[in-house]
Design a protein around this motif. Structure first.
Motif, PDB file in Angstrom:
ATOM      1  N   GLY A 170      37.314  44.882  22.639  1.00 20.88           N
ATOM      2  CA  GLY A 170      36.992  43.511  22.293  1.00 20.88           C
ATOM      3  C   GLY A 170      36.572  42.749  23.530  1.00 20.88           C
ATOM      4  O   GLY A 170      36.677  43.228  24.656  1.00 20.88           O
ATOM      5  N   VAL A 171      36.062  41.523  23.308  1.00 22.60           N
ATOM      6  CA  VAL A 171      35.613  40.677  24.417  1.00 22.60           C
ATOM      7  C   VAL A 171      36.782  39.823  24.891  1.00 22.60           C
ATOM      8  O   VAL A 171      37.385  39.098  24.097  1.00 22.60           O
ATOM      9  CB  VAL A 171      34.448  39.785  23.972  1.00 22.60           C
ATOM     10  N   ILE A 172      37.082  39.904  26.168  1.00 21.56           N
ATOM     11  CA  ILE A 172      38.141  39.089  26.753  1.00 21.56           C
ATOM     12  C   ILE A 172      37.652  38.558  28.101  1.00 21.56           C
ATOM     13  O   ILE A 172      36.624  38.990  28.615  1.00 21.56           O
ATOM     14  CB  ILE A 172      39.449  39.873  26.957  1.00 21.56           C
ATOM     15  N   ILE A 219      50.181  46.208  27.891  1.00 15.28           N
ATOM     16  CA  ILE A 219      48.775  46.479  27.650  1.00 15.28           C
ATOM     17  C   ILE A 219      48.013  46.418  28.970  1.00 15.28           C
ATOM     18  O   ILE A 219      48.181  45.496  29.758  1.00 15.28           O
ATOM     19  CB  ILE A 219      48.186  45.463  26.646  1.00 15.28           C
ATOM     20  N   ASP A 220      47.166  47.414  29.215  1.00 16.15           N
ATOM     21  CA  ASP A 220      46.295  47.423  30.384  1.00 16.15           C
ATOM     22  C   ASP A 220      44.850  47.512  29.898  1.00 16.15           C
ATOM     23  O   ASP A 220      44.589  47.920  28.758  1.00 16.15           O
ATOM     24  CB  ASP A 220      46.627  48.598  31.295  1.00 16.15           C
ATOM     25  N   TYR A 221      43.920  47.147  30.762  1.00 16.92           N
ATOM     26  CA  TYR A 221      42.508  47.097  30.392  1.00 16.92           C
ATOM     27  C   TYR A 221      41.690  47.998  31.300  1.00 16.92           C
ATOM     28  O   TYR A 221      42.018  48.198  32.481  1.00 16.92           O
ATOM     29  CB  TYR A 221      41.992  45.655  30.475  1.00 16.92           C
ATOM     30  N   PHE A 222      40.587  48.524  30.752  1.00 17.07           N
ATOM     31  CA  PHE A 222      39.761  49.479  31.454  1.00 17.07           C
ATOM     32  C   PHE A 222      38.293  49.199  31.162  1.00 17.07           C
ATOM     33  O   PHE A 222      37.953  48.571  30.170  1.00 17.07           O
ATOM     34  CB  PHE A 222      40.089  50.918  31.003  1.00 17.07           C
ATOM     35  N   GLY A 223      37.429  49.700  32.029  1.00 17.27           N
ATOM     36  CA  GLY A 223      36.004  49.619  31.774  1.00 17.27           C
ATOM     37  C   GLY A 223      35.250  48.787  32.791  1.00 17.27           C
ATOM     38  O   GLY A 223      35.797  48.278  33.771  1.00 17.27           O
ATOM     39  N   HIS A 224      33.957  48.660  32.537  1.00 18.09           N
ATOM     40  CA  HIS A 224      33.046  47.969  33.454  1.00 18.09           C
ATOM     41  C   HIS A 224      33.465  46.523  33.686  1.00 18.09           C
ATOM     42  O   HIS A 224      33.358  46.016  34.811  1.00 18.09           O
ATOM     43  CB  HIS A 224      31.632  48.019  32.872  1.00 18.09           C
ATOM     44  N   ALA A 225      33.926  45.842  32.633  1.00 18.81           N
ATOM     45  CA  ALA A 225      34.287  44.430  32.773  1.00 18.81           C
ATOM     46  C   ALA A 225      35.421  44.236  33.772  1.00 18.81           C
ATOM     47  O   ALA A 225      35.453  43.234  34.497  1.00 18.81           O
ATOM     48  CB  ALA A 225      34.676  43.846  31.411  1.00 18.81           C
ATOM     49  N   VAL A 226      36.354  45.180  33.820  1.00 25.60           N
ATOM     50  CA  VAL A 226      37.467  45.084  34.764  1.00 25.60           C
ATOM     51  C   VAL A 226      36.947  45.195  36.199  1.00 25.60           C
ATOM     52  O   VAL A 226      37.308  44.398  37.079  1.00 25.60           O
ATOM     53  CB  VAL A 226      38.510  46.186  34.492  1.00 25.60           C
ATOM     54  N   ASN A 227      36.079  46.174  36.426  1.00 26.02           N
ATOM     55  CA  ASN A 227      35.511  46.347  37.765  1.00 26.02           C
ATOM     56  C   ASN A 227      34.706  45.121  38.182  1.00 26.02           C
ATOM     57  O   ASN A 227      34.777  44.667  39.332  1.00 26.02           O
ATOM     58  CB  ASN A 227      34.622  47.596  37.796  1.00 26.02           C
ATOM     59  N   LEU A 228      33.947  44.578  37.227  1.00 31.87           N
ATOM     60  CA  LEU A 228      33.105  43.434  37.553  1.00 31.87           C
ATOM     61  C   LEU A 228      33.956  42.202  37.879  1.00 31.87           C
ATOM     62  O   LEU A 228      33.650  41.451  38.811  1.00 31.87           O
ATOM     63  CB  LEU A 228      32.162  43.144  36.376  1.00 31.87           C
ATOM     64  N   CYS A 259      35.980  45.001  26.677  1.00 32.48           N
ATOM     65  CA  CYS A 259      36.964  45.779  27.432  1.00 32.48           C
ATOM     66  C   CYS A 259      37.676  46.774  26.522  1.00 32.48           C
ATOM     67  O   CYS A 259      37.879  46.512  25.338  1.00 32.48           O
ATOM     68  CB  CYS A 259      38.013  44.829  28.030  1.00 32.48           C
ATOM     69  N   LEU A 260      38.070  47.894  27.092  1.00 31.41           N
ATOM     70  CA  LEU A 260      38.963  48.836  26.416  1.00 31.41           C
ATOM     71  C   LEU A 260      40.393  48.524  26.836  1.00 31.41           C
ATOM     72  O   LEU A 260      40.645  48.151  27.985  1.00 31.41           O
ATOM     73  CB  LEU A 260      38.606  50.267  26.781  1.00 31.41           C
TER      74      LEU A 260
END
Length: 395
Positions: free
Chosen positions: A2-4, A129-138, A118-119
């Motif tokens: 989802g978008v966060i 809960i933790d988040y992963f993916g491109h959005a986290v890096n960005l 984000c995943l």
């Protein structure tokens, strides 16, 4: 998925501060910092994903909450009850403490925010809960663009905040909404397109600070061009041109070089259909921004608002979806059948069964002679009545 909105925070010069003050005194400073951070994240409905040393990673369902949190942190850290050993130590005056002009006081925290898909998964050790993916890096790279005491946000976060502000302004009502008041209290200045480590494409970044704080820190953070500051009634009209020192028009930042709102919407529809809801939401919001009318309100074409609402619903943002569909009904066309039905669907999926029933009932007289649509809405109404505990009505 989802978008966060993700916020990363970090204390400027923390390694040097640990060495200078020692564990006992630095731990006392960190306690003040942590208490303030957690008060602000609770106030703005953030979720503390994790901490590492003095750094926080926090998620928000709405970009406006993330930006409000960050501005609140900067204001409250400036006024916090810091011990004298921090405020009166000239040896660390370049990274902490209090400056002679009062622009800086206490620890200096940099904050970066990015909004995107984000995943998420539960950490088996912490059970959080933790988040992963491109959005986290960005988001982490955007934070690296901030100085201590500064907030930097990405273009996607800016788009969502301004889109929410415009929808709130269009709905009107008694007085200004919370998000309108929040934006009016901020200075939001475009920093231009930045090349971020490990990120293929450049990212447009914006500096955000409460007006009172920024007025004190303007000299340290660089002069402001008034033409680049977001005014309460509308968006900025230009951004930094690093090469020429002048301004470039905002259309330079439209993704895929799309030239108008219709093309933006077509691209967004294609992305939504392909499952890339996050990018679709960003393009729908930009289309809204492009179709402003002269009086400063958002667009009067319900198609963009409806599509944005559907995308927000798919992303799990119930409040955002309700805002879009309600705006169509309150400010554009109170008899818009599709918006009325979709409002019922949104409330139904969110578990607000009474509200869903009310909107399905209001939609029935608007359906005309279309038997297929009538059957579909009646089935949805019956399911909402059943879920609301009214079995007889459902039957």
């Amino acid at each position: 998925k989802g978008v966060i909105s993700l916020a990363f925070t970090d204390i400027q010069g923390s390694t040097r501060l640990w060495e200078h003050f020692g564990e006992g005194r630095m731990k006392a400073l960190l306690d003040v910092h942590n208490v303030m951070m957690r008060k602000c994240l609770r106030r703005h409905r953030g979720y503390e994903v994790k901490t590492e040393g003095d750094a926080f990673m926090i998620s928000f369902q709405q970009a406006s909450k993330a930006v409000g949190f960050a501005a609140d942190v900067q204001a409250r850290l400036h006024e916090a009850k810091w011990p004298d050993f921090l405020l009166k130590d000239p040896k660390i005056g370049d990274i902490a403490g209090v400056s002679e002009d009062g622009a800086w006081r206490g620890l200096r925290v940099r904050i970066g925010i990015h909004t995107g898909p984000c995943l998420s998964d539960m950490d088996p050790t912490t059970r959080r809960i933790d988040y992963f993916g491109h959005a986290v890096n960005l988001a982490a790279r955007v934070e690296s663009q901030a100085e201590g005491g500064e907030v930097v946000i990405s273009q996607s976060t800016y788009d969502e905040v301004m889109g929410d502000r415009d929808i709130a302004a269009m709905k009107g009502g008694n007085g200004k909404s919370a998000i309108e008041r929040m934006v009016e209290g901020l200075e939001i200045t475009c920093r231009g397109a930045k090349t971020l480590k490990g990120i293929k494409d450049s990212v447009v970044c914006w500096r955000v600070l409460p007006k009172g704080i920024l007025a004190k820190r303007a000299d340290s953070l660089g002069p402001l061009d008034d033409s680049m500051v977001v005014k309460p009634a509308g968006p900025v009209v230009g951004v930094d041109d690093a090469a020429g020192g002048g301004k470039k028009p905002l259309p330079e930042f439209k993704e895929n070089s799309l030239s108008n709102a219709e093309e933006l919407c077509n691209e967004a529809v294609a992305l939504h259909g392909a499952g890339d809801v996050g990018e679709a939401i960003i393009l729908y919001r930009r289309a809204l921004e492009m179709t402003k009318v002269l009086d400063g309100h958002a667009c009067r074409d319900p198609t963009i608002l409806f599509n944005l609402g559907a995308a927000l619903q798919a992303s799990g943002d119930t409040d955002g979806a309700v805002g879009c569909f309600s705006t169509i009904l309150d400010a554009i066309d109170p008899d818009d059948t599709h918006a009325r039905v979709q409002l019922g669907v949104t409330y139904h999926h969110a578990g607000h069964f009474t509200a869903a029933v009310n909107h399905y009932m209001k939609a029935l007289p608007l359906l005309g002679d279309d038997p297929d649509t009538m059957v579909s809405v009646l089935v949805s109404l019956g399911e909402a009545q059943r879920d609301n505990g009214d079995i007889n009505a459902a039957i």
